[in-house]
Design a protein around this motif. Sequence first.
Motif, mmCIF file in Angstrom:
data_model
loop_
_atom_site.group_PDB
_atom_site.id
_atom_site.type_symbol
_atom_site.label_atom_id
_atom_site.label_comp_id
_atom_site.label_asym_id
_atom_site.label_seq_id
_atom_site.Cartn_x
_atom_site.Cartn_y
_atom_site.Cartn_z
ATOM 1 N N LEU A 241 -15.543 24.763 30.927
ATOM 2 C CA LEU A 241 -16.508 23.901 31.626
ATOM 3 C C LEU A 241 -15.907 22.519 31.876
ATOM 4 N N GLY A 242 -15.230 21.976 30.858
ATOM 5 C CA GLY A 242 -14.563 20.673 31.013
ATOM 6 C C GLY A 242 -13.507 20.712 32.110
ATOM 7 N N LYS A 243 -12.766 21.811 32.177
ATOM 8 C CA LYS A 243 -11.701 21.951 33.175
ATOM 9 C C LYS A 243 -12.267 21.971 34.600
ATOM 10 N N VAL A 244 -13.345 22.735 34.804
ATOM 11 C CA VAL A 244 -13.953 22.815 36.140
ATOM 12 C C VAL A 244 -14.529 21.454 36.550
ATOM 13 N N LEU A 245 -15.083 20.722 35.564
ATOM 14 C CA LEU A 245 -15.663 19.401 35.863
ATOM 15 C C LEU A 245 -14.612 18.289 35.860
ATOM 16 N N ASN A 246 -13.376 18.661 35.447
ATOM 17 C CA ASN A 246 -12.299 17.686 35.315
ATOM 18 C C ASN A 246 -12.680 16.556 34.339
ATOM 19 N N ARG A 247 -13.239 16.971 33.196
ATOM 20 C CA ARG A 247 -13.659 16.035 32.154
ATOM 21 C C ARG A 247 -13.122 16.522 30.801
ATOM 22 N N PRO A 248 -12.883 15.610 29.871
ATOM 23 C CA PRO A 248 -12.486 16.057 28.525
ATOM 24 C C PRO A 248 -13.634 16.817 27.872
ATOM 25 N N ALA A 249 -13.289 17.752 26.982
ATOM 26 C CA ALA A 249 -14.330 18.561 26.328
ATOM 27 C C ALA A 249 -13.927 18.828 24.885
ATOM 28 N N PHE A 250 -13.655 17.758 24.151
ATOM 29 C CA PHE A 250 -13.170 17.954 22.779
ATOM 30 C C PHE A 250 -14.054 17.292 21.725
ATOM 31 N N LEU A 251 -15.205 16.711 22.144
ATOM 32 C CA LEU A 251 -16.071 16.068 21.162
ATOM 33 C C LEU A 251 -17.003 17.104 20.543
ATOM 34 N N PRO A 252 -16.728 17.558 19.328
ATOM 35 C CA PRO A 252 -17.575 18.610 18.748
ATOM 36 C C PRO A 252 -18.949 18.074 18.339
ATOM 37 N N LEU A 253 -19.955 18.949 18.392
ATOM 38 C CA LEU A 253 -21.284 18.627 17.874
ATOM 39 C C LEU A 253 -21.374 19.326 16.526
ATOM 40 N N PRO A 254 -21.308 18.563 15.414
ATOM 41 C CA PRO A 254 -21.255 19.205 14.090
ATOM 42 C C PRO A 254 -22.483 20.077 13.812
ATOM 43 N N SER A 255 -22.266 21.121 13.015
ATOM 44 C CA SER A 255 -23.347 22.064 12.678
ATOM 45 C C SER A 255 -24.566 21.353 12.098
ATOM 46 N N PHE A 256 -24.330 20.364 11.214
ATOM 47 C CA PHE A 256 -25.474 19.726 10.551
ATOM 48 C C PHE A 256 -26.347 18.963 11.551
ATOM 49 N N VAL A 257 -25.727 18.447 12.629
ATOM 50 C CA VAL A 257 -26.495 17.727 13.660
ATOM 51 C C VAL A 257 -27.356 18.720 14.452
ATOM 52 N N VAL A 258 -26.762 19.873 14.799
ATOM 53 C CA VAL A 258 -27.506 20.918 15.524
ATOM 54 C C VAL A 258 -28.704 21.362 14.685
ATOM 55 N N LYS A 259 -28.479 21.596 13.388
ATOM 56 C CA LYS A 259 -29.559 22.044 12.500
ATOM 57 C C LYS A 259 -30.634 20.970 12.359
ATOM 58 N N LEU A 260 -30.193 19.708 12.278
ATOM 59 C CA LEU A 260 -31.115 18.575 12.139
ATOM 60 C C LEU A 260 -31.991 18.431 13.382
ATOM 61 N N LEU A 261 -31.373 18.542 14.562
ATOM 62 C CA LEU A 261 -32.098 18.338 15.820
ATOM 63 C C LEU A 261 -32.939 19.554 16.217
ATOM 64 N N MET A 262 -32.421 20.747 15.963
ATOM 65 C CA MET A 262 -33.056 21.949 16.522
ATOM 66 C C MET A 262 -33.498 22.966 15.491
ATOM 67 N N GLY A 263 -33.207 22.701 14.216
ATOM 68 C CA GLY A 263 -33.678 23.601 13.161
ATOM 69 C C GLY A 263 -33.153 25.022 13.313
ATOM 70 N N LYS A 264 -34.019 25.984 12.987
ATOM 71 C CA LYS A 264 -33.649 27.399 12.982
ATOM 72 C C LYS A 264 -33.254 27.879 14.383
ATOM 73 N N MET A 265 -33.891 27.320 15.402
ATOM 74 C CA MET A 265 -33.556 27.704 16.778
ATOM 75 C C MET A 265 -32.088 27.399 17.066
ATOM 76 N N GLY A 266 -31.631 26.199 16.686
ATOM 77 C CA GLY A 266 -30.230 25.826 16.893
ATOM 78 C C GLY A 266 -29.281 26.694 16.098
ATOM 79 N N GLU A 267 -29.718 27.019 14.873
ATOM 80 C CA GLU A 267 -28.902 27.853 13.975
ATOM 81 C C GLU A 267 -28.680 29.258 14.563
ATOM 82 N N GLU A 268 -29.765 29.860 15.057
ATOM 83 C CA GLU A 268 -29.674 31.235 15.588
ATOM 84 C C GLU A 268 -29.066 31.303 16.979
#
Length: 301
Positions: A241-268
């Motif tokens: 996706l980064g390549k097609v948009l010609n943008r960097p794509a290396f900033l990870p979204l850590p698991s704990f942030v996904v779980k914090l923001l989205m709970g079980k939905m993010g986890e599954e």
Amino acid sequence: MSQNNCLLTGGSGFIGQALVPALLQRGMKITILSRSPKTTEGLFDGAVTAIADLKQLTSNDHFECVINLAGFGIADKRWSESVKQTIRDSRIETTAALIDYFKRAETKPDTFISGSAIGVYGLRDDQPLDETAGGDDSFSSQLCQEWESEAQQAEALGIRTSYLRTGVVLGKNGGALSKMLPPFKFGLGGPMGSGQQWMSWIHRDDIVGIILHVMDNKSIQGAVNGTAPTPVTNKAFSQALGKVLNRPAFLPLPSFVVKLLMGKMGEELLLSGQRVIPQKALQTQYAFRYPDLPSALKEIL
């Protein structure tokens, strides 16, 4: 083609909006079940008939094909108990109402294609999954199993029934991609969690293509995986996706942030994945328009 009349639920959804023009192109007469019939008819310039309730159909109404795509978006909201109930009811109750209609219809449909999702396989690791793979006790797996079980009652009525197990659908103006694009456009995109979880994606044109393929091929029944033949890891998806948009794509979204923001939905849905292979589509010679991710993303973006 003998399938002249089609009954459709979820016609104004992301897949439905692409499917309806394809069915109209075949000269089919389409009736759509909709909460807002007038709006739905307007969406397709009056080329379809929309109804608010299946009870409006009489036992004499006959549809060669019924396609059931209705359902509240599973990733639209964080999963509270009430949201989970809404997600479940929107699928099971609509499917149950269709079964009731089939039972009273004097002439049964030839074909019933009922929505499901690759979530049926549950939280899986690296193993490739075809239509014979089982599920687990996660919410998304149990939901899909119950949904398919409800639809399965059509088989006992002599109706050829397929369960369309849809992956992550990619297309213009909506779907999963519209939620992913903003951070990537600002150079803030990247993998979620480890990035090693598998993403089984499909271009919207191909999910429509598979639906038409199932309609046309009387030998196809049971589960059908609606995914492209080349699933990728979340990290590979981010890089493509980064390549097609010609943008960097290396900033990870850590698991704990996904779980914090989205709970079980993010986890599954975001941190777990399934490596799904569309075995039935391939075996029955469905020709994918976008078999690989770069070609699909280029066409969309």
